[in-house]
Design a protein around this motif. Structure first.
Motif, short mmCIF file in Angstrom:
data_model
loop_
_atom_site.label_atom_id
_atom_site.label_comp_id
_atom_site.label_asym_id
_atom_site.label_seq_id
_atom_site.Cartn_x
_atom_site.Cartn_y
_atom_site.Cartn_z
N GLU A 45 28.11 -81.92 70.76
CA GLU A 45 29.52 -82.13 70.41
C GLU A 45 29.89 -81.17 69.30
N PHE A 46 30.87 -80.32 69.55
CA PHE A 46 31.32 -79.35 68.56
C PHE A 46 31.99 -80.06 67.38
N LEU A 47 31.69 -79.62 66.17
CA LEU A 47 32.31 -80.19 64.98
C LEU A 47 33.27 -79.20 64.31
N TYR A 99 27.30 -78.57 65.16
CA TYR A 99 27.36 -79.42 66.33
C TYR A 99 26.62 -80.72 66.03
N ARG A 100 26.89 -81.73 66.85
CA ARG A 100 26.20 -83.00 66.74
C ARG A 100 25.65 -83.36 68.12
N GLN A 101 24.40 -83.79 68.13
CA GLN A 101 23.76 -84.18 69.39
C GLN A 101 23.26 -85.61 69.25
N ALA A 111 37.61 -71.74 58.03
CA ALA A 111 37.31 -72.54 59.23
C ALA A 111 38.51 -72.53 60.16
N PRO A 112 38.58 -71.55 61.07
CA PRO A 112 39.74 -71.50 61.96
C PRO A 112 39.77 -72.63 63.00
N ASP A 113 38.63 -73.31 63.17
CA ASP A 113 38.61 -74.39 64.16
C ASP A 113 37.78 -75.53 63.59
N LYS A 114 38.45 -76.58 63.19
CA LYS A 114 37.76 -77.78 62.71
C LYS A 114 38.15 -78.98 63.56
N SER A 115 38.52 -78.69 64.78
CA SER A 115 39.07 -79.71 65.66
C SER A 115 38.06 -80.77 66.06
N GLY A 116 36.76 -80.48 65.91
CA GLY A 116 35.76 -81.44 66.35
C GLY A 116 35.32 -82.44 65.30
N LEU A 117 35.77 -82.30 64.08
CA LEU A 117 35.38 -83.27 63.05
C LEU A 117 35.91 -84.64 63.45
N ASP A 158 38.04 -88.21 58.84
CA ASP A 158 38.18 -87.58 57.51
C ASP A 158 36.98 -87.87 56.61
N ARG A 159 36.00 -88.61 57.11
CA ARG A 159 34.76 -88.78 56.35
C ARG A 159 33.88 -87.54 56.45
N PHE A 160 34.19 -86.69 57.42
CA PHE A 160 33.40 -85.48 57.65
C PHE A 160 34.12 -84.28 57.06
N SER A 161 33.40 -83.47 56.32
CA SER A 161 33.95 -82.22 55.81
C SER A 161 32.84 -81.18 55.76
#
Lengths: 116, 116
Positions: free
Chosen positions: B44-46, B35-37, B54-60, B63-66
């Protein structure tokens, strides 16, 4: 995706006052509900949780919350707050049976300030 | 370990540099969350891991985040070409897998990232 709304952003109370923090969520399926607390300078800690059964759940430090399914609500209450309850409070929800919703979704938080 | 461990606790980096944040979950916890705060904001979910996938990566956010997770344990969140808006506290949490009992998430202390 489910969303979580916390309507009170900043609450100021005097010691011994009663507290109720609102939390509403949007998701029609089975949910787990949580309240987390973040004391100044500390990490998030679980206050209480609801998975199933009695909709009135009791947590640590005298806090309780009531799940009202028809209102999609999970409000947090404490009959008499103390100065040490000053913290930020977060409501969270997940849907453990739904792969796309297993991660907790958090509300924006409520900052509680208790004045001595 | 006894709790979720994150490193570093603080990171200051120059705009455009890459950073890696590490999370060591509670032993036996197969689910891991990032998460990010941001200042004054909620969590904020990442991304969510179950084992190494990773079944859920919807919060990234871009594309700079992995993120990756190896051996079903340690996870690394990588931010490439950091921007000032990436400044936040990055929180990691872990839990047992849904359906295996309590899905209560335990949080680490977080990594405070400052991009200058």
């Amino acid at each position: 995706a489910q969303s979580v709304s916390q309507h009170n952003h900043h609450v100021i109370l005097s010691e011994a006052a009663s507290l109720e923090l609102g939390c509403n969520y949007s998701y029609g399926g089975t949910v787990n509900l949580f309240w987390y607390v973040q004391y100044p300078g500390q990490h998030l800690q679980l206050l209480l949780k609801y998975f199933s059964g009695d909709p009135l759940v009791k947590g640590i430090k005298g806090f309780e919350a009531e799940f009202i399914k028809s209102k999609f609500s999970f409000n947090l209450r404490k009959p008499s707050v103390q100065w040490s309850d000053t913290a930020e409070y977060f409501c969270a929800v997940n849907a453990p049976m739904d792969t796309g919703r297993r991660a907790l979704t958090f509300g924006s938080g409520t900052r509680l300030q208790v004045q001595p | 370990g006894a709790g979720v461990s994150q490193s570093p606790s603080n990171k200051v980096t120059e705009k455009g540099k890459d950073v890696e944040l590490r999370c060591d979950p509670i032993s036996g916890h197969t689910a891991l969350y990032w998460y990010r705060q941001s200042l004054g904001q909620g969590l904020e979910f990442l991304i969510y891991f179950q084992g190494n996938s990773a079944p859920d990566k919807s919060g990234l956010p871009s594309d700079r985040f992995s993120a990756e997770r190896t051996g079903g344990s340690v996870s690394t969140l990588t931010i490439q070409r950091t921007q000032q808006e990436d400044s936040a506290v990055y929180l990691c949490a872990s839990s047992v897998a849904p359906g295996q009992g309590s899905t209560e998430a335990f949080f680490g202390q977080g990594t405070r990232l400052t991009v200058v």
